[in-house]
Design an enzyme around this catalytic site. Sequence first.
Site, mmCIF file in Angstrom:
data_model
loop_
_atom_site.group_PDB
_atom_site.id
_atom_site.type_symbol
_atom_site.label_atom_id
_atom_site.label_comp_id
_atom_site.label_asym_id
_atom_site.label_seq_id
_atom_site.Cartn_x
_atom_site.Cartn_y
_atom_site.Cartn_z
ATOM 1 N N GLU A 162 0.846 -1.194 0.000
ATOM 2 C CA GLU A 162 0.000 0.000 0.000
ATOM 3 C C GLU A 162 0.884 1.248 0.000
ATOM 4 O O GLU A 162 1.838 1.325 0.757
ATOM 5 C CB GLU A 162 -0.898 -0.028 1.245
ATOM 6 N N LYS A 221 8.240 -1.585 -2.439
ATOM 7 C CA LYS A 221 7.593 -0.836 -1.350
ATOM 8 C C LYS A 221 8.639 -0.233 -0.417
ATOM 9 O O LYS A 221 8.604 0.954 -0.092
ATOM 10 C CB LYS A 221 6.645 -1.764 -0.592
ATOM 11 N N CYS A 277 6.336 4.371 9.380
ATOM 12 C CA CYS A 277 6.896 3.575 8.279
ATOM 13 C C CYS A 277 8.295 3.951 7.812
ATOM 14 O O CYS A 277 9.111 3.062 7.588
ATOM 15 C CB CYS A 277 5.938 3.592 7.107
HETATM 16 P P1 NAD Z 1 -1.737 -0.623 12.674
HETATM 17 O O1 NAD Z 1 -0.916 -0.962 13.871
HETATM 18 O O2 NAD Z 1 -2.532 0.631 12.640
HETATM 19 O O3 NAD Z 1 -2.784 -1.835 12.420
HETATM 20 C C1 NAD Z 1 -2.451 -3.172 12.470
HETATM 21 C C2 NAD Z 1 -3.601 -3.941 13.155
HETATM 22 O O4 NAD Z 1 -3.364 -5.351 13.040
HETATM 23 C C3 NAD Z 1 -3.746 -3.649 14.642
HETATM 24 O O5 NAD Z 1 -5.045 -3.134 14.906
HETATM 25 C C4 NAD Z 1 -3.532 -5.025 15.312
HETATM 26 O O6 NAD Z 1 -4.374 -5.255 16.436
HETATM 27 C C5 NAD Z 1 -3.895 -5.976 14.191
HETATM 28 N N1 NAD Z 1 -3.331 -7.322 14.343
HETATM 29 C C6 NAD Z 1 -2.033 -7.655 14.631
HETATM 30 N N2 NAD Z 1 -1.909 -9.001 14.669
HETATM 31 C C7 NAD Z 1 -3.121 -9.529 14.383
HETATM 32 C C8 NAD Z 1 -3.621 -10.863 14.260
HETATM 33 N N3 NAD Z 1 -2.813 -11.915 14.403
HETATM 34 N N4 NAD Z 1 -4.926 -11.030 13.973
HETATM 35 C C9 NAD Z 1 -5.749 -9.974 13.817
HETATM 36 N N5 NAD Z 1 -5.339 -8.680 13.919
HETATM 37 C C10 NAD Z 1 -4.046 -8.478 14.196
HETATM 38 O O7 NAD Z 1 -0.752 -0.706 11.440
HETATM 39 P P2 NAD Z 1 -0.894 0.069 10.030
HETATM 40 O O8 NAD Z 1 -0.385 1.449 10.160
HETATM 41 O O9 NAD Z 1 -2.254 -0.172 9.487
HETATM 42 O O10 NAD Z 1 0.178 -0.736 9.181
HETATM 43 C C11 NAD Z 1 -0.063 -2.061 8.744
HETATM 44 C C12 NAD Z 1 0.987 -2.426 7.716
HETATM 45 O O11 NAD Z 1 0.842 -1.595 6.562
HETATM 46 C C13 NAD Z 1 2.439 -2.242 8.162
HETATM 47 O O12 NAD Z 1 3.218 -3.259 7.585
HETATM 48 C C14 NAD Z 1 2.838 -0.907 7.588
HETATM 49 O O13 NAD Z 1 4.215 -0.811 7.345
HETATM 50 C C15 NAD Z 1 2.076 -0.909 6.280
HETATM 51 N N6 NAD Z 1 1.750 0.428 5.748
HETATM 52 C C16 NAD Z 1 1.297 1.418 6.583
HETATM 53 C C17 NAD Z 1 0.934 2.676 6.064
HETATM 54 C C18 NAD Z 1 0.448 3.779 6.949
HETATM 55 O O14 NAD Z 1 0.270 4.879 6.428
HETATM 56 N N7 NAD Z 1 0.223 3.572 8.235
HETATM 57 C C19 NAD Z 1 0.996 2.884 4.693
HETATM 58 C C20 NAD Z 1 1.446 1.855 3.863
HETATM 59 C C21 NAD Z 1 1.811 0.625 4.418
HETATM 60 C C1 UGA Z 2 4.626 7.475 3.851
HETATM 61 C C2 UGA Z 2 4.617 7.462 2.305
HETATM 62 O O1 UGA Z 2 4.447 8.805 1.828
HETATM 63 C C3 UGA Z 2 3.487 6.584 1.787
HETATM 64 O O2 UGA Z 2 3.550 6.521 0.361
HETATM 65 C C4 UGA Z 2 3.645 5.185 2.381
HETATM 66 O O3 UGA Z 2 2.583 4.356 1.957
HETATM 67 C C5 UGA Z 2 3.651 5.280 3.884
HETATM 68 O O4 UGA Z 2 4.726 6.147 4.315
HETATM 69 C C6 UGA Z 2 3.854 3.976 4.557
HETATM 70 O O5 UGA Z 2 4.467 3.070 4.026
HETATM 71 O O6 UGA Z 2 3.377 3.904 5.679
HETATM 72 P P1 UGA Z 2 3.228 8.694 5.746
HETATM 73 O O7 UGA Z 2 4.301 8.219 6.652
HETATM 74 O O8 UGA Z 2 1.822 8.424 6.132
HETATM 75 O O9 UGA Z 2 3.404 8.054 4.283
HETATM 76 O O10 UGA Z 2 3.355 10.283 5.547
HETATM 77 P P2 UGA Z 2 4.283 11.222 4.619
HETATM 78 O O11 UGA Z 2 3.405 12.209 3.979
HETATM 79 O O12 UGA Z 2 5.154 10.435 3.739
HETATM 80 O O13 UGA Z 2 5.161 11.979 5.700
HETATM 81 C C7 UGA Z 2 6.166 11.312 6.464
HETATM 82 C C8 UGA Z 2 6.922 12.294 7.329
HETATM 83 O O14 UGA Z 2 7.771 13.109 6.512
HETATM 84 C C9 UGA Z 2 6.020 13.251 8.091
HETATM 85 O O15 UGA Z 2 6.514 13.441 9.380
HETATM 86 C C10 UGA Z 2 6.101 14.515 7.261
HETATM 87 O O16 UGA Z 2 5.812 15.652 7.999
HETATM 88 C C11 UGA Z 2 7.539 14.472 6.796
HETATM 89 N N1 UGA Z 2 7.778 15.262 5.566
HETATM 90 C C12 UGA Z 2 7.163 14.926 4.403
HETATM 91 C C13 UGA Z 2 8.632 16.333 5.609
HETATM 92 O O17 UGA Z 2 9.216 16.650 6.656
HETATM 93 N N2 UGA Z 2 8.847 17.053 4.474
HETATM 94 C C14 UGA Z 2 8.234 16.749 3.292
HETATM 95 O O18 UGA Z 2 8.482 17.455 2.281
HETATM 96 C C15 UGA Z 2 7.371 15.655 3.261
#
Ligand code: NAD
Ligand code: UGA
Length: 463
Positions: A162, A221, A277
Amino acid sequence: MKITKICCIGAGYVGGPTMAIIAQKCPEITVTVVDINEERIAKWNDKDVNNIPIYEPGLSEIVGEARGRNLFFSTDVDKGIDEADLIFISVNTPTKTYGAGKGMAADLKYIELCARQIARVSKNDKIIVEKSTLPVRTAEAIKSILDNTGNGVQFQILSNPEFLAEGTAVEDLLNPDRVLIGGDTTPEGQKAIQALEDVYAHWVPRERILRTNVWSSELSKLTANAYLAQRVSSINALSELCEKTGADVNEVARAIGMDSRIGSKFLKASVGFGGSCFQKDILNLVYISKSFGLNEVADYWEQVIIMNDHQKRRFANNIVKTLYNTVSDKKIAFLGWAFKKDTNDTRESAAIYVANDLVNENAKIAVYDPKVSQKQVLADLDYLETRNSIENAKFVTSFSDAYEACNNAHAIAILTEWDEFKQLDWNKIYDQMQKPAFVFDGRNLLDGDKLKKIGFVYQAIGS
Ligand code: NAD
Ligand code: UGA
């Protein structure tokens, strides 16, 4: 193969919003999001849709539309798995805090638990989709667990990372630059890719759906996040040089960003990147590189993190230095605690580290963030384990009003770029503060000239 029932394991920042959009765009598919966290699921099911556990602009409306129709939230993980033709694994993959690879490798215990549960419960063939961010070749481990059930069930494993960013999740999901699907080159693998592609094709143009092998997808990713974070660390490195030379980092960013080969995005100097992340995924890349003996590769990427840690520490040190080398018992107001605007997520937020450094100097921190509770602020500091929670609570307080947080403060630090901070009555804030009144703008958010005219001593990053 036509998908009619989807299950997503993990109702977090990725699973919740992603499934809400799939449910909205594919009304004929039943989407069930399951999680072991009962409190989180109860909030997703709260009859007031404004109480869902994740704040994202536009999300509550979409959940309101689809929930109860073809979008369901449940703690019954077994049932969700059993009924689905396609299962997204969207659980957390934090940095390991123990054992080999501590502080660097991704902790895959939640992923493995999911794989084992799927293996145990499944009675018919299923497509398993890695949605979580995983080290390259994790699908191999998942496959080995799933293929050894002995009950004849066939699984296809896809990688579909994602790319949404928090704060813009709905917009990013509705209009993605690309959707990446990695799968086996076998006919069965290609069929599984096709089935998932058909789900996304309900709203994403097919030319934006990219097919690769599983390993390229997993590694892409990590690479995307490493490149984005590297841009922030690069501009932040230059911000320090700007401060020494009289150049202005905003002007430099604008000038280089207009080169279309470089581009204007992700060039905003800041107190440092946060979020769940970037750091985790780069450390993961560093760890994988080291484990292949590629030390130069590992060092190259690790420097992105070193620079980021330096930027956070530099911001805190500058506050202390500017306030006449002591902040002991001084009130410092923090505007913002979340790691960026338009989210209630605070994981790895720069604010936590800056607060920690200032509390080490006995400063009193007063926090105002429109979406973050006092409980969360203290939990974040406690997690660092620098001092116990009673001590943290003595030094750090939260307010539900920006003016109260700033009342009597010696300085204000802007830690999150919430739009509403620009609309505050800065004259009123100035009148309530100790003089000289300082503003340290860690987001280069405010109009410095306007603040200086009011009487503030204003310092931005890199100018
Ligand atoms: P999160 O901690 O918000 O959510 C994960 C959820 O999974 C939690 O609610 C937890 O209780 C649940 N969980 C864990 N083990 C479980 C199990 N065995 N059965 C059922 N539920 C279970 O995490 P997130 O931010 O949603 O991130 C999830 C993944 O996506 C990570 O690998 C992260 O790197 C990736 N990712 C996150 C973002 C972002 O913006 N947060 C963007 C892209 C990718
Ligand atoms: C980031 C990536 O942008 C997503 O594409 C990816 O899916 C995600 O990580 C993930 O794998 O979880 P996110 O962490 O939600 O998303 O937010 P960003 O907008 O990337 O910002 C990350 C950090 O960098 C923040 O603290 C932001 O304030 C900082 N940032 C961003 C800066 O300081 N300067 C910039 O120009 C941009």
